[in-house]
Design a protein around this motif. Structure first.
Motif, PDB file in Angstrom:
ATOM      1  N   ALA A  42       3.318   8.796   6.111  1.00  0.00           N
ATOM      2  CA  ALA A  42       2.904   7.941   7.226  1.00  0.00           C
ATOM      3  C   ALA A  42       1.475   8.284   7.655  1.00  0.00           C
ATOM      4  N   MET A  43       1.195   9.601   7.732  1.00  0.00           N
ATOM      5  CA  MET A  43      -0.157  10.027   8.110  1.00  0.00           C
ATOM      6  C   MET A  43      -1.169   9.574   7.057  1.00  0.00           C
ATOM      7  N   ALA A  44      -0.811   9.744   5.786  1.00  0.00           N
ATOM      8  CA  ALA A  44      -1.711   9.350   4.705  1.00  0.00           C
ATOM      9  C   ALA A  44      -1.977   7.843   4.766  1.00  0.00           C
ATOM     10  N   TYR A  45      -0.935   7.069   5.027  1.00  0.00           N
ATOM     11  CA  TYR A  45      -1.088   5.607   5.107  1.00  0.00           C
ATOM     12  C   TYR A  45      -2.067   5.254   6.220  1.00  0.00           C
ATOM     13  N   LEU A  46      -1.837   5.837   7.398  1.00  0.00           N
ATOM     14  CA  LEU A  46      -2.654   5.487   8.559  1.00  0.00           C
ATOM     15  C   LEU A  46      -4.092   5.959   8.387  1.00  0.00           C
ATOM     16  N   ALA A  47      -4.254   7.124   7.766  1.00  0.00           N
ATOM     17  CA  ALA A  47      -5.601   7.676   7.572  1.00  0.00           C
ATOM     18  C   ALA A  47      -6.332   6.998   6.406  1.00  0.00           C
ATOM     19  N   GLY A  48      -5.591   6.191   5.625  1.00  0.00           N
ATOM     20  CA  GLY A  48      -6.202   5.521   4.481  1.00  0.00           C
ATOM     21  C   GLY A  48      -6.495   6.484   3.344  1.00  0.00           C
ATOM     22  N   GLU A  49      -5.662   7.505   3.212  1.00  0.00           N
ATOM     23  CA  GLU A  49      -5.829   8.465   2.115  1.00  0.00           C
ATOM     24  C   GLU A  49      -4.956   8.050   0.931  1.00  0.00           C
ATOM     25  N   ALA A  50      -5.254   8.635  -0.240  1.00  0.00           N
ATOM     26  CA  ALA A  50      -4.475   8.330  -1.434  1.00  0.00           C
ATOM     27  C   ALA A  50      -2.998   8.622  -1.163  1.00  0.00           C
ATOM     28  N   PRO A  51      -2.086   7.788  -1.640  1.00  0.00           N
ATOM     29  CA  PRO A  51      -2.293   6.594  -2.483  1.00  0.00           C
ATOM     30  C   PRO A  51      -2.506   5.312  -1.688  1.00  0.00           C
ATOM     31  N   PHE A  52      -2.950   5.422  -0.450  1.00  0.00           N
ATOM     32  CA  PHE A  52      -3.090   4.233   0.392  1.00  0.00           C
ATOM     33  C   PHE A  52      -4.556   3.933   0.725  1.00  0.00           C
ATOM     34  N   ALA A  53      -5.475   4.412  -0.127  1.00  0.00           N
ATOM     35  CA  ALA A  53      -6.903   4.324   0.198  1.00  0.00           C
ATOM     36  C   ALA A  53      -7.398   2.875   0.257  1.00  0.00           C
ATOM     37  N   ASP A  54      -6.791   1.981  -0.496  1.00  0.00           N
ATOM     38  CA  ASP A  54      -7.256   0.596  -0.553  1.00  0.00           C
ATOM     39  C   ASP A  54      -6.713  -0.189   0.645  1.00  0.00           C
ATOM     40  N   ARG A  55      -7.557  -0.416   1.625  1.00  0.00           N
ATOM     41  CA  ARG A  55      -7.125  -1.073   2.857  1.00  0.00           C
ATOM     42  C   ARG A  55      -6.718  -2.543   2.629  1.00  0.00           C
ATOM     43  N   ALA A  56      -7.284  -3.144   1.609  1.00  0.00           N
ATOM     44  CA  ALA A  56      -6.913  -4.536   1.323  1.00  0.00           C
ATOM     45  C   ALA A  56      -5.451  -4.598   0.883  1.00  0.00           C
ATOM     46  N   ARG A  57      -5.023  -3.589   0.133  1.00  0.00           N
ATOM     47  CA  ARG A  57      -3.635  -3.559  -0.337  1.00  0.00           C
ATOM     48  C   ARG A  57      -2.704  -2.891   0.663  1.00  0.00           C
ATOM     49  N   HIS A  58      -3.270  -2.011   1.481  1.00  0.00           N
ATOM     50  CA  HIS A  58      -2.449  -1.286   2.468  1.00  0.00           C
ATOM     51  C   HIS A  58      -3.056  -1.450   3.853  1.00  0.00           C
ATOM     52  N   PRO A  59      -2.884  -2.632   4.431  1.00  0.00           N
ATOM     53  CA  PRO A  59      -3.550  -2.923   5.709  1.00  0.00           C
ATOM     54  C   PRO A  59      -3.029  -2.045   6.846  1.00  0.00           C
ATOM     55  N   LEU A  60      -3.900  -1.778   7.802  1.00  0.00           N
ATOM     56  CA  LEU A  60      -3.490  -1.030   8.988  1.00  0.00           C
ATOM     57  C   LEU A  60      -2.414  -1.829   9.722  1.00  0.00           C
TER      58      LEU A  60
END
Lengths: 139, 268
Positions: A42-60
């Motif tokens: 959850a922290m990685a997602y919110l911080a935009g860290e891998a594997p969620f670095a691509d904000r277009a694919r993993h929007p806030l």
């Protein structure tokens, strides 16, 4: 028509995620539901860290639905981490837990939870939660 | 003279030695008490964490069982024969029962540990509030009469647990087809208050009167329950400085007498 709101559901019980998705369908509430299975993710997602670095694919997310008892980092830790960051100061966080302990409720409130919702005893009653989220204007 | 002085010196030295030994063993004892207290607190905290985790982890699969059983019933609809419907109902009922067992056992273990600060409580208002919020306590489901009740010195959350359990039992344990009729009345005796919850239910045989207050003891398998409610009632009443007694015979209903402290008794 505007895009549906993004909801980040932090939950380690796959069945609960299943019933939450089901509840949104049943209540006809359009939502872009993203799921992560533990507090660290959850922290990685919110911080935009891998594997969620691509904000277009993993929007806030527009709202976070947060279980408390999670692997690696607990819901409380996620909440504390998130509220310490200015960019998430106003992000609605709805704690969704099976704990009815007053001290958990108080602690969540102290750490900045927007709402505290008790998990119903049947997965098919998650509709109540979706109605609550809609009533509060979160989705 | 010299002998006398020597004897006195010997006595003084002996006394000093003994005092020293006493001090040393006191220090040792102190340390041991601290050690044991710390160990006890640690295992208590572990136990609490354990029961909390167990509760959380046990309830998750039950939530899924209940959910999927209900979902299956919905999806299959008329495609399900009577037997199949019955099986699904039984899965749901079993899961609900397990869920109740877990939550009740948890309330019990909490009430054993928790502080119950006492304050004057208007028990009549508390009971009227409960009656107003549950249709099961209102006509046509049941008739509940409440006589004026004295103020008691108790813990409000504890009292709520006590009377929700007693009222729940009073309206539950009736023969099929009979409308539950419950009377609640109270009396002041010196220093204490007794509140009676009286029903027109199936009653309890005298040989069961002690057992119904024990954990997991159920009066009848024909009525849904976990066997924890009355154990909880007694434990809470005792922790608030009171108790609970039962007068009953089969077929004659039950009278549960809850003894509580009167407010003045606290100051005296």
């Amino acid at each position: 028509m505007s895009a549906p709101p993004t909801l980040l559901y932090v939950e380690d019980e796959a069945d609960d995620v299943f019933f939450m998705r089901e509840a949104f369908v049943r209540e006809r509430v359009a939502v872009d539901l993203r799921e992560v299975g533990d507090g660290a993710l959850a922290m990685a997602y919110l911080a935009g860290e891998a594997p969620f670095a691509d904000r277009a694919r993993h929007p806030l997310p527009d709202v976070v639905l947060l279980d408390l008892n999670l692997p690696r980092r607990s819901g409380f830790e996620v909440l504390e981490w998130l509220r310490a960051r200015a960019e998430f100061a106003a992000l609605p966080v709805v704690v969704f837990s099976s704990s009815g302990r007053p001290e958990d409720r108080e602690r969540a409130g102290r750490l900045g939870a927007t709402e505290y919702v008790l998990k119903p005893s049947s997965g098919l009653q998650f509709n109540v939660v979706v109605r609550g989220l809609r009533g509060a204007g979160f989705v | 003279m010299i002998e006398w002085v020597a004897a006195q010196c010997g006595l003084v030295m002996q006394a000093r030695r003994l005092q020293g030994e006493l001090e040393r063993s006191n220090v040792l004892l102190d340390g041991e008490v601290q050690d044991r207290t710390a160990r006890l607190q640690e295992s208590l905290a572990e136990l609490e964490h354990f029961s909390y985790t167990i509760t959380h982890d046990l309830r998750a699969p039950l939530r899924a069982m209940q959910g999927f059983a209900a979902l299956l019933g919905e999806r299959l609809g008329d495609g399900l024969d009577r037997e199949g419907r019955d099986y699904l109902d039984r899965i749901g009922t079993a899961a609900r029962r397990m869920d109740r067992l877990i939550t009740d056992a948890l309330s019990y273990s909490r009430i054993v540990r928790e502080e119950l600060p006492l304050a004057p409580v208007d028990v009549g208002a508390l009971i009227h509030g409960m009656l107003a919020s549950y249709p099961a306590f209102q006509p046509p489901a049941a008739v509940v009469e409440v006589a004026p009740l004295p103020v008691v010195l108790a813990n409000e959350a504890g009292l709520t647990q006590i009377f929700s359990n007693l009222l729940g039992n009073a309206v539950k344990f009736v023969p099929a087809g009979r409308v539950p009729h419950v009377r609640i009345h109270g009396e002041r005796t010196d220093g204490s208050v007794r509140v009676c919850v009286e029903d027109n239910g199936i009653g309890i045989a005298p040989e069961m009167h002690e057992r119904v207050f024990q954990m997991f003891q159920r009066v009848s398998k024909d009525y849904d329950g976990t066997g924890i409610g009355l154990a909880l009632v007694r434990k809470i009443a005792e922790r608030m400085g009171g108790g609970v007694e039962l007068e009953s015979a089969p077929g004659e209903g039950c009278r549960f007498w809850v003894t509580l402290r009167a407010p003045e008794a606290a100051e005296g």
